[in-house]
Design a protein around this motif. Structure first.
Motif, mmCIF file in Angstrom:
data_model
loop_
_atom_site.group_PDB
_atom_site.id
_atom_site.type_symbol
_atom_site.label_atom_id
_atom_site.label_comp_id
_atom_site.label_asym_id
_atom_site.label_seq_id
_atom_site.Cartn_x
_atom_site.Cartn_y
_atom_site.Cartn_z
ATOM 1 N N ARG A 10 43.369 44.343 36.562
ATOM 2 C CA ARG A 10 43.845 42.857 36.232
ATOM 3 C C ARG A 10 42.968 41.854 36.836
ATOM 4 O O ARG A 10 42.336 40.878 36.126
ATOM 5 C CB ARG A 10 45.436 42.490 36.744
ATOM 6 C CG ARG A 10 46.511 43.463 35.916
ATOM 7 C CD ARG A 10 47.715 42.723 36.350
ATOM 8 N NE ARG A 10 48.134 42.778 37.700
ATOM 9 C CZ ARG A 10 48.669 43.556 38.272
ATOM 10 N NH1 ARG A 10 48.984 44.625 37.821
ATOM 11 N NH2 ARG A 10 49.019 43.120 39.754
ATOM 12 N N PHE A 11 42.262 42.187 37.869
ATOM 13 C CA PHE A 11 41.333 41.174 38.566
ATOM 14 C C PHE A 11 40.035 41.117 37.711
ATOM 15 O O PHE A 11 39.519 40.263 37.411
ATOM 16 C CB PHE A 11 41.224 41.516 40.042
ATOM 17 C CG PHE A 11 40.150 40.436 40.782
ATOM 18 C CD1 PHE A 11 40.702 39.400 41.409
ATOM 19 C CD2 PHE A 11 38.977 40.799 40.769
ATOM 20 C CE1 PHE A 11 39.957 38.489 41.952
ATOM 21 C CE2 PHE A 11 38.061 39.933 41.476
ATOM 22 C CZ PHE A 11 38.746 38.674 42.027
ATOM 23 N N ARG A 12 39.743 42.352 37.519
ATOM 24 C CA ARG A 12 38.443 42.464 36.579
ATOM 25 C C ARG A 12 38.483 41.729 35.157
ATOM 26 O O ARG A 12 37.496 41.367 34.718
ATOM 27 C CB ARG A 12 38.166 43.911 36.321
ATOM 28 C CG ARG A 12 37.698 44.689 37.691
ATOM 29 C CD ARG A 12 37.501 46.272 37.409
ATOM 30 N NE ARG A 12 36.877 46.888 38.684
ATOM 31 C CZ ARG A 12 37.601 47.572 39.241
ATOM 32 N NH1 ARG A 12 38.712 47.665 38.938
ATOM 33 N NH2 ARG A 12 37.031 47.993 40.273
ATOM 34 N N LYS A 13 39.740 41.874 34.481
ATOM 35 C CA LYS A 13 39.753 41.265 33.264
ATOM 36 C C LYS A 13 39.764 39.867 33.444
ATOM 37 O O LYS A 13 39.497 39.017 32.404
ATOM 38 C CB LYS A 13 41.059 41.887 32.593
ATOM 39 C CG LYS A 13 40.915 43.086 32.299
ATOM 40 C CD LYS A 13 42.037 43.650 31.506
ATOM 41 C CE LYS A 13 42.116 45.289 31.063
ATOM 42 N NZ LYS A 13 43.324 45.782 30.675
ATOM 43 N N ALA A 14 40.375 39.219 34.339
ATOM 44 C CA ALA A 14 40.639 37.825 34.563
ATOM 45 C C ALA A 14 39.636 37.023 35.280
ATOM 46 O O ALA A 14 39.265 35.868 35.314
ATOM 47 C CB ALA A 14 41.697 37.499 35.675
ATOM 48 N N HIS A 15 38.372 37.747 35.734
ATOM 49 C CA HIS A 15 37.230 37.282 36.353
ATOM 50 C C HIS A 15 36.055 37.874 35.987
ATOM 51 O O HIS A 15 35.852 38.767 35.252
ATOM 52 C CB HIS A 15 37.236 37.398 37.876
ATOM 53 C CG HIS A 15 38.566 36.756 38.533
ATOM 54 N ND1 HIS A 15 39.687 37.205 38.464
ATOM 55 C CD2 HIS A 15 38.587 35.745 38.939
ATOM 56 C CE1 HIS A 15 40.555 36.617 39.009
ATOM 57 N NE2 HIS A 15 40.227 35.390 39.481
ATOM 58 N N ARG A 16 34.683 36.969 36.054
ATOM 59 C CA ARG A 16 33.452 37.701 35.874
ATOM 60 C C ARG A 16 32.241 37.382 36.959
ATOM 61 O O ARG A 16 32.770 36.716 37.933
ATOM 62 C CB ARG A 16 33.073 36.933 34.652
ATOM 63 C CG ARG A 16 32.593 35.316 34.839
ATOM 64 C CD ARG A 16 32.592 34.531 33.630
ATOM 65 N NE ARG A 16 32.193 33.371 33.879
ATOM 66 C CZ ARG A 16 32.650 32.209 34.524
ATOM 67 N NH1 ARG A 16 33.804 32.592 35.331
ATOM 68 N NH2 ARG A 16 32.226 30.980 34.780
ATOM 69 N N PRO A 17 31.291 38.361 36.912
ATOM 70 C CA PRO A 17 30.380 38.106 37.969
ATOM 71 C C PRO A 17 29.693 36.764 37.945
ATOM 72 O O PRO A 17 29.534 36.263 36.988
ATOM 73 C CB PRO A 17 29.388 39.241 37.660
ATOM 74 C CG PRO A 17 30.082 40.297 36.879
ATOM 75 C CD PRO A 17 31.105 39.583 36.010
ATOM 76 N N GLY A 18 29.456 36.177 39.134
ATOM 77 C CA GLY A 18 28.966 35.142 39.156
ATOM 78 C C GLY A 18 29.854 33.927 39.297
ATOM 79 O O GLY A 18 29.513 32.684 39.756
ATOM 80 N N GLN A 19 31.239 34.173 39.289
ATOM 81 C CA GLN A 19 32.209 33.204 39.386
ATOM 82 C C GLN A 19 32.428 32.921 40.885
ATOM 83 O O GLN A 19 32.674 33.853 41.660
ATOM 84 C CB GLN A 19 33.338 33.717 38.522
ATOM 85 C CG GLN A 19 34.658 32.711 38.585
ATOM 86 C CD GLN A 19 35.686 33.314 37.735
ATOM 87 O OE1 GLN A 19 35.706 34.523 37.151
ATOM 88 N NE2 GLN A 19 36.806 32.524 37.760
#
Length: 99
Positions: free
Chosen positions: A25-34
């Motif tokens: 869920r964390f991976r789907k809600a976020h992106r690298p560089g954020q």
């Protein structure tokens, strides 16, 4: 700092399965560089603490000088194969020169 999302440790009754689901869920809600903010909830060891980031309870390596309840800023470096964050500090990284 690497986030341990599917370890054998638990927080709030969460185990291995919910840990991996939480990581996904964390991976789907976020992106690298954020940049994200997280609150230190509970210390597990001298270097690992449970951190709440956007409602996701994650085990993270955090500076021990950070007290419980303190909100810290993290940069998401990568999401696979492990969620990797870098703790950002308020200290300046370089010289501030005025000419």
């Amino acid at each position: 700092m690497r986030i341990k999302g599917n370890g054998t440790s638990s927080f709030g009754g969460q185990g291995n399965r919910s840990g991996s689901e939480r990581s996904e869920r964390f991976r789907k809600a976020h992106r690298p560089g954020q940049k994200v903010r997280g609150t230190i909830l509970e210390w597990r060891t001298d270097e690992l603490a449970w951190v709440d980031i956007d409602g996701y309870g994650l085990l993270a390596q955090v500076s021990r000088s950070s007290p419980l309840g303190l909100e810290r800023t993290f940069l998401i470096v990568r999401l696979t194969p492990e969620i990797t964050l870098r703790e950002l500090t308020d200290r300046p990284n370089g010289l501030n020169v005025v000419v």
